[in-house]
Design a protein around this motif. Structure first.
Motif, PDB file in Angstrom:
ATOM      1  N   TRP A 195      19.498 138.597  36.092  1.00 48.94           N
ATOM      2  CA  TRP A 195      19.132 140.185  36.397  1.00 48.94           C
ATOM      3  C   TRP A 195      19.301 140.691  37.578  1.00 48.94           C
ATOM      4  N   LEU A 220      17.501 150.828  33.127  1.00 52.25           N
ATOM      5  CA  LEU A 220      18.539 149.833  32.775  1.00 52.25           C
ATOM      6  C   LEU A 220      19.673 150.618  32.478  1.00 52.25           C
ATOM      7  N   TRP A 387      10.615 138.917  30.841  1.00 52.20           N
ATOM      8  CA  TRP A 387      11.659 139.858  30.625  1.00 52.20           C
ATOM      9  C   TRP A 387      12.819 139.086  31.594  1.00 52.20           C
ATOM     10  N   THR A 390      14.220 136.393  29.424  1.00 54.98           N
ATOM     11  CA  THR A 390      14.716 136.914  28.321  1.00 54.98           C
ATOM     12  C   THR A 390      16.134 137.333  28.819  1.00 54.98           C
ATOM     13  N   TYR A 391      16.166 138.089  29.890  1.00 57.28           N
ATOM     14  CA  TYR A 391      17.521 138.705  30.381  1.00 57.28           C
ATOM     15  C   TYR A 391      18.728 137.511  30.551  1.00 57.28           C
ATOM     16  N   LYS A 392      18.242 136.343  31.092  1.00 58.87           N
ATOM     17  CA  LYS A 392      19.048 135.222  31.321  1.00 58.87           C
ATOM     18  C   LYS A 392      19.680 134.609  29.994  1.00 58.87           C
ATOM     19  N   GLU A 394      19.692 136.073  26.939  1.00 56.64           N
ATOM     20  CA  GLU A 394      20.445 137.054  26.343  1.00 56.64           C
ATOM     21  C   GLU A 394      21.963 137.020  26.861  1.00 56.64           C
ATOM     22  N   TYR A 409      22.100 144.120  25.554  1.00 54.97           N
ATOM     23  CA  TYR A 409      21.467 145.512  26.399  1.00 54.97           C
ATOM     24  C   TYR A 409      20.490 145.923  25.663  1.00 54.97           C
ATOM     25  N   ILE A 412      17.309 143.724  25.800  1.00 56.76           N
ATOM     26  CA  ILE A 412      16.852 143.535  27.053  1.00 56.76           C
ATOM     27  C   ILE A 412      16.173 144.722  27.472  1.00 56.76           C
ATOM     28  N   ASN A 413      16.733 146.017  27.191  1.00 61.72           N
ATOM     29  CA  ASN A 413      16.075 147.384  27.167  1.00 61.72           C
ATOM     30  C   ASN A 413      14.895 147.456  26.522  1.00 61.72           C
TER      31      ASN A 413
END
Length: 425
Positions: A195, A220, A387, A390-392, A394, A409, A412-413
């Protein structure tokens, strides 16, 4: 103080330290003597230097001894929540910018605003570090985020070296041009799936950080997100960045598996504190530059490591005296050296400078290159650790071609918006 007296005091301090180390729990006092509990993370070099500094304080301040606890980074952040839950955090603890807000929000840290740092710490640095107008950590060192590059290889292949204040457009163009000159199996830049890599881009372009207002506001920017990751998607096709399976095997600062020290990737992120390890792996070959910038600036340059005082300490005044001493005493400065990075106190740094090695000067260079364009250091908001993971996850799926950028997106969003609503509620 006579030499003999000094030796006796040192022996006394050492024996008190040994006794304190044997007794469980936090700091305490008896017979007019104070034992301060203190806890930090780091490598052996930091542990040894800090223990010497504690002995020094005990010599200078009769009746004060320490109960030290020290460990590696992972163990530290596994242990601290347990201590926080039972309100048994030691009197003095090392704190990191990534977690400061979280422990302040839990009411675990003492307000240190009344410690006079005039002439010791840049007033702008102090202002940047305040949370709701109060200071909860005494900054120990200057740090900054930049990019290290393999000067030797770039020169060998006739690739121009990165320059200060390069823009993101210049950075991407440089990577494409460098790809054309590099042999198969070598890559100009690494891929990105965390992120903060995108947050640098979003904030450099004048947009707010992804998380602000303690996590109550989540932004985001979809247009920037798509543009940024479509650039990297094309880079994977054109072999500007390493393939996903190779990127997944990299291990920073490992002689064989480090992306840059192994000779595979020409650049990688580096901070003031971390670049020295890279220079030791490839002596004389490392150059540094600041993060790419946008209309608003880019990267960050400030302190990220602090000494804080527990809100539950029974020795708050002594603990405050100690944390100020830690960054102002000349003997402590010499003893601690650069074990926590470039000292925040310019007087201490100047006393160390004549004896610095190249690896240490590179760290200062990253800071000096970064400071005038630097944006604040944005750490994850409290409650956003899920989060971040999760970002990494995804974005790794995107790099492996398992899902589209748009799908990533959306997931993550949504999670970010949900967490922000929860924080606001």
């Amino acid at each position: 103080m006579g030499k003999k007296h000094g030796v006796v005091t040192a022996l006394l301090a050492a024996s008190m330290l040994a006794l304190a180390a044997c007794s469980g729990g936090g700091g305490g006092s008896s017979d007019g003597k104070t034992t301060l509990g203190i806890m930090w993370w780091g490598a052996d070099e930091r542990h040894e230097a800090t223990k010497k500094a504690l002995d020094l304080y005990s010599q200078q301040h009769e009746g004060v001894s320490f109960k030290p606890e020290y460990m590696a980074w992972d163990a530290y952040w596994q242990k601290l929540p347990t201590l926080a839950a039972s309100k048994t955090i030691p009197d003095v603890l090392q704190m990191d910018a990534a977690y400061l807000q979280e422990y302040v929000s839990r009411g675990q840290l003492e307000d240190l605003t009344d410690i006079d740092l005039n002439g010791i710490v840049d007033p702008n640095v102090i202002e940047n570090l305040k949370i709701n107008g109060k200071l909860y950590g005494i900054p120990l060192s200057q740090n900054a985020q930049g990019i290290a590059f393999n000067k030797a290889d770039l020169e060998q292949y006739g690739i121009p070296l990165p320059h200060k204040d390069w823009t993101y457009d210049e950075f991407f163009q440089w990577a494409k041009d460098a790809r054309a000159k590099l042999p198969e199996g070598k890559y100009p830049i690494g891929d990105t799936s965390t992120w903060d890599g995108f947050n640098y881009y979003q904030t450099a372009n004048g947009k707010p950080p992804i998380m602000s207002d303690g996590g109550k506001t989540f932004t985001l920017d979809k247009d920037l997100f798509m543009k940024f990751y479509q650039t990297y998607e094309q880079f994977r096709k054109d072999k500007v960045v390493p393939p996903a399976d190779l990127a997944a095997s990299f291990l920073e600062n490992d002689p064989q598996a480090d992306p840059m020290a192994s000779g595979t990737v020409m650049t990688r992120g580096a901070t003031t504190g971390s670049v020295s390890a890279l220079e030791q792996l490839m002596p004389g070959k490392v150059g540094v530059v600041n993060m790419p910038v946008g209309p608003a600036g880019g990267g960050w340059a400030q302190s990220t490591i602090f000494l804080s005082v527990s809100a539950n300490s029974k020795h708050k005044e002594e603990a405050k005296n100690f944390v100020k001493w830690f960054i102002t005493d000349p003997d402590a400065g010499r003893t601690l050296g650069l074990t926590r990075g470039i000292p925040i106190n310019p007087v201490i740094y100047q006393s160390l400078e004549p004896n610095l090695e190249e690896k240490d000067k590179l760290g200062k260079e990253i800071y000096d290159l970064s400071v005038d364009q630097a944006l604040p250091f944005y750490s994850p908001a409290p409650g956003f650790s899920e989060w971040v993971d999760t970002y990494k996850k995804e974005m790794d799926a995107v790099t492996f071609g398992q899902q589209s950028i748009e799908d990533a997106y959306n997931k993550i969003n949504k999670l970010g918006q949900d967490l922000a609503a929860k924080a606001g509620g």
